[in-house]
Design an enzyme around this catalytic site. Structure first.
Site, short mmCIF file in Angstrom:
data_model
loop_
_atom_site.label_atom_id
_atom_site.label_comp_id
_atom_site.label_asym_id
_atom_site.label_seq_id
_atom_site.Cartn_x
_atom_site.Cartn_y
_atom_site.Cartn_z
N TYR A 1 10.87 -34.38 -22.90
CA TYR A 1 9.44 -34.11 -22.91
C TYR A 1 8.83 -34.41 -21.54
CZ TYR A 1 8.67 -39.18 -23.29
OH TYR A 1 8.64 -40.53 -23.05
N ARG B 1 -3.31 -1.43 -6.68
CA ARG B 1 -2.48 -2.64 -6.68
C ARG B 1 -2.89 -3.48 -7.89
NH1 ARG B 1 -5.43 -5.03 -1.33
NH2 ARG B 1 -7.49 -4.58 -2.08
N CYS C 1 6.26 -39.36 -17.11
CA CYS C 1 4.86 -39.67 -17.37
C CYS C 1 4.05 -39.82 -16.09
CB CYS C 1 4.74 -40.92 -18.25
SG CYS C 1 5.38 -42.39 -17.44
N SER D 1 11.44 -43.18 -19.50
CA SER D 1 10.33 -42.33 -19.10
C SER D 1 10.19 -42.49 -17.59
CB SER D 1 9.05 -42.76 -19.81
OG SER D 1 7.98 -41.96 -19.37
N ARG E 1 2.57 -48.46 -22.74
CA ARG E 1 3.17 -49.22 -21.63
C ARG E 1 2.53 -50.61 -21.59
NH1 ARG E 1 2.26 -47.37 -15.58
NH2 ARG E 1 0.18 -48.11 -16.04
N THR F 1 7.11 -41.09 -12.07
CA THR F 1 7.38 -40.45 -10.77
C THR F 1 6.32 -40.76 -9.71
OG1 THR F 1 6.47 -38.45 -11.72
CG2 THR F 1 8.87 -38.61 -11.58
N ASN F 2 5.20 -41.35 -10.10
CA ASN F 2 4.24 -41.76 -9.06
C ASN F 2 4.84 -42.89 -8.23
OD1 ASN F 2 2.50 -39.97 -10.18
ND2 ASN F 2 1.14 -41.49 -11.10
N GLY G 1 -6.45 -10.49 7.83
CA GLY G 1 -6.19 -10.95 9.18
C GLY G 1 -5.41 -9.91 9.99
N MET H 1 -4.64 -5.79 11.20
CA MET H 1 -5.50 -4.78 11.82
C MET H 1 -6.33 -4.03 10.78
SD MET H 1 -4.68 -1.37 13.89
CE MET H 1 -5.02 -0.38 12.45
N LYS I 1 0.84 -1.20 0.00
CA LYS I 1 0.00 0.00 0.00
C LYS I 1 0.87 1.24 0.00
CE LYS I 1 -3.74 -0.81 2.48
NZ LYS I 1 -4.34 -1.07 3.80
N ARG J 1 -1.83 -46.41 -21.10
CA ARG J 1 -1.89 -47.55 -20.16
C ARG J 1 -2.83 -48.59 -20.71
NH1 ARG J 1 -2.76 -43.38 -15.37
NH2 ARG J 1 -4.02 -42.62 -17.09
N HIS K 1 -7.36 -42.58 -5.31
CA HIS K 1 -7.70 -43.23 -6.58
C HIS K 1 -8.66 -42.36 -7.38
CE1 HIS K 1 -10.15 -45.93 -9.13
NE2 HIS K 1 -8.97 -46.45 -9.40
N GLU L 1 11.15 -46.14 -12.53
CA GLU L 1 10.21 -45.80 -11.47
C GLU L 1 10.57 -46.44 -10.14
OE1 GLU L 1 6.30 -47.17 -12.62
OE2 GLU L 1 7.16 -48.77 -13.83
N ARG M 1 -3.37 2.99 8.62
CA ARG M 1 -3.63 1.82 7.79
C ARG M 1 -2.45 0.86 7.84
NH1 ARG M 1 -4.65 4.47 1.98
NH2 ARG M 1 -5.91 2.59 1.67
#
Ligand code: ADP
Ligand code: MG
Ligand code: MG
Length: 888
Positions: free
Chosen positions: A864, A347, A844, A777, A631, A780-781, A106, A108, A27, A575, A465, A758, A97
């Site tokens: 990619y 702003r 992937c 590939s 896959r 990463t899960n 949150g 004053m 401000k 898949r 899931h 993986e 202010r």
């Protein structure tokens, strides 16, 4: 800490600048900037955030020179306004202010009209010749000060503040509806009553000395930085407590002096749509908070042009200048005093995803920013809103319940409580979408989820899931909606809401907003998703700067088509198991799993082969000219097994087995820990015919596609590899089958065989695996599950605590865990490319569509990323941003 604690602004010059937000707060920095631009801003000064830090480190004490600095600055404000702080004849009134560097609800509340007391109020009345106005300011001030600084509060949350109650009683006693109809004497009575209330509630007198008032207010602002509400907000938004807040003290201007006065708020463009129009509200003869407080209904800003045309013209002109200066849409506050415009705040305005795109593209067209800046202004995650239908912001009602925003978009549908019903209803009730409501979903619900327009679960997190599958399908989903009590037997649910207990039965209509997690009763109006011309143009710029390719995870031709329309450059993960779950196939799949020997399995696989071939052909057709990574079968076989008595009997009949024997077989296949069990390429190490059949289906589909003139680029991916020899053995088998099919057909179709990385071991021995792989590939899960030893389906009970107490910076299934999983990925890429320079590398997992993870992939040298169809544009933007950021 520097020894300049007070930055002045006013009279056309300012000590501070817009880029000093860390020191002056948002401000204060922008008040300084506007002043220096020659825009009318009431003069004032800003006490820096450094003082806030000093105060908290010194038990509330101030730096030595602060009092003198403030006095001098106040004197200067007095000179500029022709008034004097605390002067009985000609009092200067100020607002106090708060203003942190980051927007911080949150903190004053602002105090207006500070400097009034029993003497100065008379002076103000005489000077303005308007006692009603003077007493109106005074009673507002006493109430605000009493509440904010002295801590007078309502008895409980259902009660009014005592000041509001007294005001209401006064209006009733005088028989008027509006505050503005109260007379000076009424207001004088109120001030007296307020003071009595303060004394009673706090035991303290309302301070009558202006300086005492001012320091009380300044201290309250600094104190509020540490209050629990602000603290909660800071935690949620990762704002460090060390940042501190500034305090702005500013000469008052009055929107409540009469009918040629007003106060209002506006956006320089429409924050919902981005359209180029002034958008806002105002009230005549009112002050500050009145517009948002809802005391009176404000009028749309266009009306101001009729009521106070000269001031409106000034406002439009100031807005244009502000936009040109800040090169972005502004959110402003203003007051008009006797026809003269004063700016009180500006702003960069918060906006929807749609407005984000439209404003950025328009600003490029208006030559205010360049295309790179436009890209850098995109919050990629917000594009979600643009790509799915959304609740019409103009008619958004109150929500019935709230869960987790698992998959965005909004849908209206009829409630069903089982996958079978979803399937049935979706077929029967043409055009009437259904919403599948479950306590949780499991792989068996897939076809029901497919049939449903939206999914709502009572349990489960953002990566349950239901959430993962729904996101993959681009389907709206809300998970973890704990207010639901689902009674599947009676086909109804009870929702505990603040509207009481609501019962929803099968067939009732509800609306889900997957972007906010809110559930609404009935059909709430939606606005459709569209690839707007602006988004199309933006994507064009995005594609010019990004280096990462963006593919999609797609299991069906429909998904492939959607993804292509969103700009996918191939399939990174197809898949095959989802195809296995189709009702007409599951029987053959079950036969394969339960067969006694290889002959039995081959017999069942022979039934599956033509179906898979058709699947692949349809996908190749959609992806004509682009690579398709398929896959081979990955999940543990028992996921496909029958569970209900009915299904077991059916399979037994088909196999010519007794129900009992089959039951035993099913039990014997059950695993204690299927995630780490007989799955992935282990299935084909034991039963090679599974992958051989799939390879044959892929190759035959490729031949058929090529014969139909389709440019086909199959890439076969072998999952869950831990040792190089697994990959070598399976690769040889797959290649043998494919080569045989191609040779028989007389076609040389280029294909490649790669692997999913993986498991941590695969990362570590990537140099040994790479020679057998045409590509890596990263899955990463599973890599996240196995690196952290966290089961994705079981984190809901404890992960929230980890996040709340900062043990983990974020959900590692959402944004890649750079320190752990990320390191392993880096090792995998580096070692893989050490032995095979230029090895093609992609990702992937779910992370492939998450902006910070996409940035990680860019930095780590990936070729990619692959993500669900609806996240393709997000990944494209994130990739472009990463490319621009890394050049900075
Ligand atoms: P917030 O951060 O909650 O918006 P502000 O400090 O911006 O709080 O102020 C709250 C209200 O008071 C706004 O409507 C603002 O325009 C008004 N206001 C603040 N200072 C002044 C002033 N000096 N003169 C008139 N109105 C003011
Ligand atoms: Mg404000
Ligand atoms: Mg996996």
């Amino acid at each position: 800490m520097s020894n300049k604690h007070v930055y002045r602004f006013g009279g056309g010059s300012a000590d501070g600048r817009a880029d000093q937000k860390a020191l002056l707060g948002g401000k204060g920095a922008n008040l300084a900037e506007m002043t220096a631009l020659g825009i009318p801003v009431p003069p004032g000064f800003t006490i820096t955030t450094e003082v806030c830090t000093y105060v908290s480190e010194h038990g509330g004490g101030y730096p030595d020179s602060l009092r003198d600095d403030v006095d001098a600055a106040l004197a200067r404000v007095g000179e500029l306004t022709g008034a004097r702080f605390g002067d009985a004849d000609n009092p200067l009134l100020v607002s106090v202010r708060s203003g942190a560097p980051a927007s911080m609800p949150g903190m004053m509340d602002t105090i207006l009209n500070l400097g009034l007391d029993d003497r100065t109020v008379e002076g103000l009345a005489r000077r303005t010749g308007n006692p009603r106005f003077a007493w109106d300011c005074y009673r507002r001030f006493v109430a605000m000060y009493g509440e904010v600084v002295m801590g007078v509060a309502a008895a409980d949350e259902h009660e009014l503040l005592p000041f509001e109650r007294l005001l209401e009683e006064k209006r009733a006693a005088r028989g008027v509806e509006k505050d503005s109809d109260l007379t000076a004497d009424d207001l004088r009575d109120l001030v007296a009553a307020y003071k009595v209330e303060i004394k009673q509630a706090t035991g303290k007198e309302f301070p009558t000395d202006a300086r005492e008032q001012l320091w009380g207010a300044i201290a309250a602002v600094f104190r509020s930085w540490g209050n629990p509400r602000a603290d909660v907000y800071r935690r949620m938004h990762n704002i460090p407590a060390s940042m501190g807040t500034a305090v702005n003290v500013q000469a008052m201007v009055f929107g409540n002096m009469g009918d040629d006065c007003a106060t209002g708020v506006a956006f320089t463009r429409n924050p919902a749509t981005g359209d180029r129009e002034l958008y806002g509200e105002f009230l005549t003869n009112a002050q500050g908070e009145d517009v948002v407080a809802g005391v009176r209904t404000p009028e749309p800003i266009a009306e101001l042009g009729k009521k106070l045309p000269a001031a409106f013209r000034q406002l439009v002109e100031v807005c244009t200048r502000l936009e040109a200066h800040f090169r972005d849409m502004q959110d402003i506050e203003f007051t008009i005093q006797n026809g003269q415009l004063w700016m009180l705040q500006t702003r960069n305005g918060k906006r929807t995803g749609r407005a984000m795109v439209k404003v950025a593209v328009d600003l490029v067209r208006e030559k205010m920013i360049d295309t790179r800046q436009a890209i850098l202004r995109m919050e990629p995650g917000k594009l979600d809103e643009v790509l799915h239908p959304t609740i019409d912001p103009r008619t958004r009602p109150k929500a019935l319940a709230k869960g987790l925003p698992a998959s965005p978009g909004a849908v209206i549908g009829r409630v069903v409580f089982s996958a079978a019903q979803a399937d049935e209803w979706a077929k029967k009730k043409e055009g009437d979408p259904v919403i599948l409501v479950r306590t949780e979903t499991s792989p068996e619900d897939i076809h029901g989820m497919k049939a449903a327009a939206g999914i709502l679960t009572a349990r489960g997190g953002m990566t349950s899931h239901a959430a993962v599958v729904a996101r993959g399908m681009g389907k709206c989903c809300i998970t973890g909606c704990s207010a639901l009590r689902i009674d599947g037997v009676r086909e109804r649910m009870t929702v505990l809401s603040d509207q009481g207990e609501v019962i929803i039965k099968k067939g009732d209509t509800i609306t889900l907003d997957g972007s906010s997690g809110e559930v609404f009763l009935g059909a709430v109006p939606l606005v459709p998703a569209e690839m707007s011309p602006e988004l199309g143009e933006l994507m064009h710029w995005v594609d010019e700067v990004r280096r990462l390719r963006v593919r999609t995870n797609a299991d069906t031709p429909a998904d492939a088509k959607t993804a292509r329309a969103f700009g996918a450059e191939g399939i990174g993960l197809c898949r095959t198991e989802h195809m296995f779950f189709q009702p007409e196939r599951i029987l053959a799949v079950r036969q394969m799993i339960l067969a006694e020997d290889e002959t039995g399995r081959r017999g069942a696989l022979a039934k599956i082969l033509p179906m898979q071939r058709e699947d692949f052909l349809a996908i190749f057709r959609e992806m004509d000219g682009l690579p398709v990574t398929i896959r081979l079968l990955d999940p543990p076989l028992h996921e496909f097994l029958p569970h209900s008595q009915h299904d077991i009997a059916e399979v037994a009949r088909e196999l010519g087995e007794s129900v009992e024997r089959l039951g035993h077989k099913i039990v014997s296949l059950t695993e204690a820990n299927p995630m780490l069990g007989h799955r992935g390429c282990r299935l084909a190490i034991t039963y090679p015919e599974i992958y051989e059949t799939q390879a044959q289906a892929i190759a035959e589909a490729a031949v058929a596609a090529a014969a139909a003139g389709i440019a086909v680029h199959p890439e076969v991916m072998i999952p869950f590899v831990i040792v190089p020899a697994e990959l070598r053995r399976l690769r040889d088998k797959v290649a043998a089958v494919m080569d045989r099919v191609f040779a028989a057909a007389g076609r040389a179709i280029p294909y490649s065989i790669g692997t999913m990385i993986e498991l941590p071991r695969a990362c570590l021995v990537a140099d040994q695996i790479a020679p057998h792989a045409d590509f890596f590939s990263f899955g990463t899960n599973d890599l996240t599950q196995t690196t952290l030893g966290l089961s994705r389906d079981d984190v809901a009970n404890f992960l929230p605590t980890y996040l709340e107490t900062d043990l983990l910076p974020g959900d590692p299934f959402v944004a890649i865990d750079r320190d752990g999983v990320g390191r392993l990925v880096e090792i995998g890429v580096t070692r893989g490319r050490q032995s095979v320079p230029g090895l093609k590398v992609g990702i992937c997992g779910e992370h492939g569509g998450e902006p910070s993870s996409v940035a990680f992939c860019h930095e780590t040298g990936f070729d990619y990323v692959s993500c669900s169809p609806f996240r393709v544009p997000i990944a494209r933007v994130a990739a472009a941003r990463a490319a621009l950021e890394s050049k900075k």
